[in-house]
Design a protein around this motif. Structure first.
Motif, PDB file in Angstrom:
ATOM      1  N   ALA A  87       0.661  -1.074  -0.041  1.00  0.00           N
ATOM      2  CA  ALA A  87      -0.438   0.007  -0.084  1.00  0.00           C
ATOM      3  C   ALA A  87       0.694   1.127   0.026  1.00  0.00           C
ATOM      4  CB  ALA A  87      -0.931   0.005   1.206  1.00  0.00           C
ATOM      5  N   THR A  88       2.525   1.412   0.628  1.00  0.00           N
ATOM      6  CA  THR A  88       2.535   2.470   0.801  1.00  0.00           C
ATOM      7  C   THR A  88       3.210   2.833  -0.253  1.00  0.00           C
ATOM      8  OG1 THR A  88       3.080   2.082   2.944  1.00  0.00           O
ATOM      9  CG2 THR A  88       4.262   3.697   2.089  1.00  0.00           C
ATOM     10  N   SER A  89       3.512   1.887  -1.310  1.00  0.00           N
ATOM     11  CA  SER A  89       4.161   2.267  -2.559  1.00  0.00           C
ATOM     12  C   SER A  89       2.719   3.237  -3.397  1.00  0.00           C
ATOM     13  CB  SER A  89       4.902   0.890  -3.070  1.00  0.00           C
ATOM     14  OG  SER A  89       5.629   0.380  -2.861  1.00  0.00           O
ATOM     15  N   ASN A  90       2.130   2.211  -3.359  1.00  0.00           N
ATOM     16  CA  ASN A  90       1.104   3.354  -4.485  1.00  0.00           C
ATOM     17  C   ASN A  90       0.568   4.684  -2.945  1.00  0.00           C
ATOM     18  OD1 ASN A  90       0.628   0.346  -5.184  1.00  0.00           O
ATOM     19  ND2 ASN A  90      -1.658  -0.119  -3.761  1.00  0.00           N
ATOM     20  N   ASN A  91       0.849   4.495  -2.162  1.00  0.00           N
ATOM     21  CA  ASN A  91       0.621   5.867  -1.795  1.00  0.00           C
ATOM     22  C   ASN A  91       1.232   7.171  -2.016  1.00  0.00           C
ATOM     23  OD1 ASN A  91      -0.476   4.717   1.513  1.00  0.00           O
ATOM     24  ND2 ASN A  91      -1.231   5.209  -0.290  1.00  0.00           N
ATOM     25  N   TYR A  92       2.995   6.519  -1.931  1.00  0.00           N
ATOM     26  CA  TYR A  92       4.018   6.874  -2.323  1.00  0.00           C
ATOM     27  C   TYR A  92       3.883   7.778  -3.719  1.00  0.00           C
ATOM     28  CZ  TYR A  92       8.674   8.930  -3.522  1.00  0.00           C
ATOM     29  OH  TYR A  92      10.036   9.423  -3.141  1.00  0.00           O
ATOM     30  N   VAL A 112      13.165  11.086   4.325  1.00  0.00           N
ATOM     31  CA  VAL A 112      13.408  10.407   5.108  1.00  0.00           C
ATOM     32  C   VAL A 112      12.262   8.667   5.998  1.00  0.00           C
ATOM     33  CG1 VAL A 112      14.943   9.402   7.109  1.00  0.00           C
ATOM     34  CG2 VAL A 112      15.214  11.422   5.440  1.00  0.00           C
ATOM     35  N   ILE A 113      11.386   9.347   6.216  1.00  0.00           N
ATOM     36  CA  ILE A 113      10.454   8.144   6.970  1.00  0.00           C
ATOM     37  C   ILE A 113       9.837   7.641   5.296  1.00  0.00           C
ATOM     38  CG2 ILE A 113       7.971   8.478   7.888  1.00  0.00           C
ATOM     39  CD1 ILE A 113       9.428  10.766   9.860  1.00  0.00           C
ATOM     40  N   ARG A 114       9.239   8.235   4.917  1.00  0.00           N
ATOM     41  CA  ARG A 114       8.517   7.798   3.883  1.00  0.00           C
ATOM     42  C   ARG A 114       9.518   6.675   3.049  1.00  0.00           C
ATOM     43  NH1 ARG A 114       7.256  12.758  -1.151  1.00  0.00           N
ATOM     44  NH2 ARG A 114       5.164  12.756  -0.272  1.00  0.00           N
ATOM     45  N   THR A 115      11.246   7.324   3.077  1.00  0.00           N
ATOM     46  CA  THR A 115      11.848   5.800   2.292  1.00  0.00           C
ATOM     47  C   THR A 115      12.298   4.642   3.355  1.00  0.00           C
ATOM     48  OG1 THR A 115      13.207   7.353   1.175  1.00  0.00           O
ATOM     49  CG2 THR A 115      13.941   5.504   1.383  1.00  0.00           C
ATOM     50  N   MET A 116      12.089   4.880   4.480  1.00  0.00           N
ATOM     51  CA  MET A 116      12.071   4.032   5.589  1.00  0.00           C
ATOM     52  C   MET A 116      10.729   2.775   5.052  1.00  0.00           C
ATOM     53  SD  MET A 116      13.352   5.056   9.033  1.00  0.00           S
ATOM     54  CE  MET A 116      15.155   5.656   9.325  1.00  0.00           C
ATOM     55  N   LEU A 117       9.450   3.427   5.403  1.00  0.00           N
ATOM     56  CA  LEU A 117       8.240   2.471   5.353  1.00  0.00           C
ATOM     57  C   LEU A 117       8.059   2.216   3.258  1.00  0.00           C
ATOM     58  CD1 LEU A 117       5.842   5.280   6.568  1.00  0.00           C
ATOM     59  CD2 LEU A 117       6.313   3.629   7.623  1.00  0.00           C
ATOM     60  N   LEU A 118       9.082   2.390   2.679  1.00  0.00           N
ATOM     61  CA  LEU A 118       9.132   2.312   1.029  1.00  0.00           C
ATOM     62  C   LEU A 118       9.666   0.792   1.384  1.00  0.00           C
ATOM     63  CD1 LEU A 118       8.975   4.781  -1.318  1.00  0.00           C
ATOM     64  CD2 LEU A 118       7.110   3.820  -0.501  1.00  0.00           C
ATOM     65  N   GLU A 119      10.750   1.051   1.891  1.00  0.00           N
ATOM     66  CA  GLU A 119      12.044  -0.596   1.880  1.00  0.00           C
ATOM     67  C   GLU A 119      10.568  -1.679   2.960  1.00  0.00           C
ATOM     68  OE1 GLU A 119      14.197  -0.911   0.094  1.00  0.00           O
ATOM     69  OE2 GLU A 119      13.126   0.578  -0.863  1.00  0.00           O
ATOM     70  N   LEU A 120      10.928  -0.946   3.819  1.00  0.00           N
ATOM     71  CA  LEU A 120      10.139  -2.104   5.213  1.00  0.00           C
ATOM     72  C   LEU A 120       8.535  -2.990   3.910  1.00  0.00           C
ATOM     73  CD1 LEU A 120       9.127  -0.530   8.753  1.00  0.00           C
ATOM     74  CD2 LEU A 120      10.624  -3.036   8.112  1.00  0.00           C
ATOM     75  N   ASN A 121       8.122  -2.029   3.264  1.00  0.00           N
ATOM     76  CA  ASN A 121       7.096  -2.312   2.354  1.00  0.00           C
ATOM     77  C   ASN A 121       7.303  -3.271   1.569  1.00  0.00           C
ATOM     78  OD1 ASN A 121       3.950  -0.987   0.713  1.00  0.00           O
ATOM     79  ND2 ASN A 121       4.088  -2.680   2.043  1.00  0.00           N
ATOM     80  N   ILE A 157       5.662  -1.105  10.651  1.00  0.00           N
ATOM     81  CA  ILE A 157       4.626  -0.048   9.985  1.00  0.00           C
ATOM     82  C   ILE A 157       2.959   0.476  10.687  1.00  0.00           C
ATOM     83  CG2 ILE A 157       2.931   0.081   7.751  1.00  0.00           C
ATOM     84  CD1 ILE A 157       4.816  -1.634   6.562  1.00  0.00           C
ATOM     85  N   GLU A 158       2.582  -0.517  12.010  1.00  0.00           N
ATOM     86  CA  GLU A 158       0.969   0.274  12.331  1.00  0.00           C
ATOM     87  C   GLU A 158       1.433   0.726  13.942  1.00  0.00           C
ATOM     88  OE1 GLU A 158      -2.245  -2.695  14.912  1.00  0.00           O
ATOM     89  OE2 GLU A 158      -0.089  -3.808  14.645  1.00  0.00           O
ATOM     90  N   ASP A 159       2.975   0.735  13.939  1.00  0.00           N
ATOM     91  CA  ASP A 159       3.369   1.553  15.119  1.00  0.00           C
ATOM     92  C   ASP A 159       3.431   2.783  14.642  1.00  0.00           C
ATOM     93  OD1 ASP A 159       3.277  -0.561  17.457  1.00  0.00           O
ATOM     94  OD2 ASP A 159       5.787  -0.205  17.013  1.00  0.00           O
ATOM     95  N   TYR A 160       4.007   3.535  13.646  1.00  0.00           N
ATOM     96  CA  TYR A 160       3.565   4.016  12.446  1.00  0.00           C
ATOM     97  C   TYR A 160       2.341   4.895  12.384  1.00  0.00           C
ATOM     98  CZ  TYR A 160       4.466   7.936   9.252  1.00  0.00           C
ATOM     99  OH  TYR A 160       4.824   9.357   8.800  1.00  0.00           O
ATOM    100  N   LEU A 165      -2.819  -3.110   6.686  1.00  0.00           N
ATOM    101  CA  LEU A 165      -2.503  -3.993   5.382  1.00  0.00           C
ATOM    102  C   LEU A 165      -2.585  -2.218   4.783  1.00  0.00           C
ATOM    103  CD1 LEU A 165      -3.058  -6.150   3.415  1.00  0.00           C
ATOM    104  CD2 LEU A 165      -5.396  -5.789   3.915  1.00  0.00           C
ATOM    105  N   THR A 166      -3.742  -1.553   4.328  1.00  0.00           N
ATOM    106  CA  THR A 166      -3.766  -0.362   4.201  1.00  0.00           C
ATOM    107  C   THR A 166      -3.167   0.913   4.541  1.00  0.00           C
ATOM    108  OG1 THR A 166      -6.089   0.181   4.647  1.00  0.00           O
ATOM    109  CG2 THR A 166      -6.137  -1.563   2.715  1.00  0.00           C
ATOM    110  N   HIS A 167      -2.713   1.242   4.207  1.00  0.00           N
ATOM    111  CA  HIS A 167      -1.463   2.235   5.828  1.00  0.00           C
ATOM    112  C   HIS A 167      -1.912   4.042   5.665  1.00  0.00           C
ATOM    113  CE1 HIS A 167       1.767  -1.298   4.650  1.00  0.00           C
ATOM    114  NE2 HIS A 167       1.011  -1.239   5.346  1.00  0.00           N
ATOM    115  N   SER A 168      -2.190   3.963   4.169  1.00  0.00           N
ATOM    116  CA  SER A 168      -2.687   5.371   3.507  1.00  0.00           C
ATOM    117  C   SER A 168      -1.072   6.776   4.604  1.00  0.00           C
ATOM    118  CB  SER A 168      -3.805   6.131   4.045  1.00  0.00           C
ATOM    119  OG  SER A 168      -5.170   5.707   3.347  1.00  0.00           O
ATOM    120  N   ALA A 169       0.500   5.749   4.699  1.00  0.00           N
ATOM    121  CA  ALA A 169       1.120   6.470   5.537  1.00  0.00           C
ATOM    122  C   ALA A 169       1.443   7.582   5.021  1.00  0.00           C
ATOM    123  CB  ALA A 169       2.196   5.517   5.936  1.00  0.00           C
ATOM    124  N   VAL A 170       1.182   8.554   3.943  1.00  0.00           N
ATOM    125  CA  VAL A 170       2.288   8.881   2.840  1.00  0.00           C
ATOM    126  C   VAL A 170       0.876  10.432   2.669  1.00  0.00           C
ATOM    127  CG1 VAL A 170       3.113   9.937   1.378  1.00  0.00           C
ATOM    128  CG2 VAL A 170       3.782   7.658   2.288  1.00  0.00           C
TER     129      VAL A 170
END
Length: 408
Positions: A87-92, A112-121, A157-160, A165-170
Motif C-alpha cells: 500500500a505504501t508504494s501506491n501512496n508514495y 527519510v520516513i517515506r523511504t523507510m516505509l517504502l523499503e519496509l513495505n 508499520i502499525e506502530d507508525y 494492510l491499507t496504510h495511507s501513511a503518506v
C-alpha cells in the motif's frame, strides 16, 4: 401427436469428437492458486498447454474514474486498495505525481520516513510473495516462516500509522507523523532477525531438489520477450536486464543511497526467486543507511505551500487565516496548475506509474495508472504455451501478480 425435439438443434451443433484431441479448461477465477480473480482459459493436449488466454475483469472497480470524481487528497486512501500487499508504494507514487504537478517537494525528514516505509513495505511484499509462491509449489513450512517475519515488519508499520494492510501513511507534501520513540531501535532489531532468517529460507529452498525441479528452466522469459511485453521489476531483472527505476530514473533519497540491483541471467523462475531473496537484503542495507539521515534532519514533516497544503495543526488551532485555508482545502480541494505529469516509481512488483492531467479544477481531468501486474498477466498468453499444467501454478505464483492493480 408427436412433440418436436427442441434439443435436437442444440445437439447437432456439438462436436463430440475432435481430430486434435485437445481439451479446454478454466483455471480460475475461483482457484486459490490464481492469486486473485484470474481466469485462464487453457487448451490442453494431455497435460501440455497448447493455448492460453488470460481473462480479466472480474474485480473491476473503476478506480481511475473514481480518481476523476474525487478531490486529490480524497483519492489517496483508495490507492491502498490496488496492490494491497504494498500500500505504501501506491501512496508514495500518487503523492509524488501530485507534488510534481504542484511544483513542491517534501521536507527532508518526510522523505527519510517515506523511504523507510517504502523499503519496509518492499520487504513485507517480498515475504508475502515467497510465502504464497512456496505454498503453491508445495513447501508448506515456508508459508509459516515468512509470515512470522512479515508480522514483525507489519508491527513496525502499525506502530507508525496504526494500520497493517491499507496504510495511507503518506500525504501529498510529506507525511502526517514523525516516527514514534524506540521505533528505529525496533526496526534495527527486526533487520537483525530478518538477515538471519533469510539464510534459513535459503537453506530450506535454494538447493532443495524438489524446489529446483519445479522452478529451474520453468517460465523462461527471454530479454526480448520481457521487452516486448513491457515487463518490469523482478520479471525484467530476472531476464538479465539491469533496470531499476531507483537507479535509472532516481527519485526521493535514492540517489544518496548505496545499494545493488540484483540480476539473474537464467531467465527462469528459479533466478527470479534468488533475486527476491537478495532484494530483501538490499532493502535491509538501505534502512540502515537511513537512520543517520533521520537523526540529522530537522523536524518539518509537510511542505510549506499554503495554496495546496494545510498548515500544521498548531497553527490551524491558533491562527484564523490558517483555519480558513484548511477549511477551503478540505471542503473544496486544492487547485493545481493546468498541466500533466507522468511519474513512475519502483514498486515491489515493478514500474508503478501515475499519469495525471489537470485542468485547474479540484479534480483530475484524467487519471491513468500503469501497474506492473497488468503486463505480467498479459505475458501468460505466450509464456505458458508448451509447458505442463502443473507449471501453470508455479509461473502464476512466481510472477507475483495482484488483481487489485489489474482490474482497477
Amino acid at each position: 401427436m408427436q412433440q418436436p425435439n427442441r434439443l435436437k438443434p442444440f445437439f447437432e451443433n456439438i462436436n463430440f469428437e475432435r481430430e486434435d484431441n485437445t481439451m479446454t479448461v478454466n483455471f480460475g477465477p475461483q482457484h486459490p492458486s490464481a492469486h486473485g480473480q484470474l481466469r485462464l482459459v487453457l487448451e490442453l493436449q494431455g497435460e501440455e498447454v497448447v493455448k492460453s488466454r488470460p481473462m480479466i475483469g472480474y474485480l473491476h472497480r473503476g478506480m481511475e474514474k473514481m480518481a476523476e470524481n474525487m478531490i486529490y487528497n480524497e483519492f489517496l486512501p483508495t490507492t491502498d486498495r490496488m496492490d494491497y500487499i504494498a500500500a505504501t508504494s501506491n501512496n508514495y507514487g500518487y503523492a509524488l505525481a501530485i507534488e510534481q504537478l504542484l511544483g513542491i517537494e517534501a521536507p527532508r525528514r518526510a522523505e527519510v520516513i517515506r523511504t523507510m516505509l517504502l523499503e519496509l513495505n518492499r520487504i513485507t511484499s517480498h515475504l508475502f510473495w515467497l510465502a504464497t509462491h512456496a505454498l503453491d509449489v508445495g513447501a508448506m513450512s515456508m508459508f509459516l516462516y515468512c509470515f512470522r517475519e512479515r508480522e514483525y515488519a507489519i508491527d513496525l508499520i502499525e506502530d507508525y500509522c496504526g494500520a497493517r494492510l491499507t496504510h495511507s501513511a503518506v500525504r501529498i507534501g510529506g507525511v502526517p507523523l514523525d516516527l514514534p520513540s524506540n521505533w528505529i531501535e525496533d526496526c534495527m532489531s527486526f533487520l537483525e532477525v530478518l538477515e538471519k532468517e533469510l539464510e534459513t529460507y535459503e537453506g530450506l529452498l535454494t538447493e532443495n531438489r524438489i524446489w529446483k525441479m519445479r522452478l529451474e528452466n520453468v517460465g523462461i522469459i527471454t530479454p526480448q520477450m520481457a521487452k516486448d511485453w513491457g515487463c518490469s521489476g523482478i520479471a525484467l531483472r530476472g531476464s538479465g536486464i539491469k533496470w531499476d527505476l531507483r537507479k535509472e530514473m532516481p527519485y526521493g533519497l535514492y540517489p544518496e543511497l548505496d545499494f545493488d540491483v540484483p540480476v539473474s541471467y537464467t531467465n527462469d523462475s528459479y533466478g527470479r526467486y534468488k533475486i527476491c531473496i537478495q532484494e530483501m537484503r538490499e532493502s535491509s542495507k538501505i534502512l540502515k543507511q537511513l537512520v543517520p539521515m533521520y537523526e540529522e534532519s530537522d523536524t518539518q514533516l509537510m511542505a510549506h505551500a499554503p495554496n495546496y497544503i494545510s498548515a500544521p495543526k498548531e497553527q490551524i488551532m491558533t491562527q484564523n487565516y490558517s483555519l480558513m485555508q484548511h477549511f477551503v482545502l478540505v471542503t473544496q480541494g486544492m487547485r493545481p496548475p493546468v498541466g500533466e505529469v507522468y511519474v513512475a516509481t519502483e514498486s515491489p512488483k515493478g514500474e508503478l506509474g501515475y499519469f495525471v492531467c489537470s485542468d485547474g479544477s479540484p479534480y483530475a481531468y484524467r487519471m491513468k495508472i500503469r501497474t506492473p501486474s497488468f503486463q505480467h498477466t498479459a505475458i501468460l498468453e505466450e509464456l505458458l504455451v508448451g509447458l505442463q499444467l502443473a507449471d501453470v501454478v508455479t509461473i502464476i505464483g512466481n510472477l507475483n501478480i495482484v488483481f487489485g492493480e489489474i482490474d482497477r
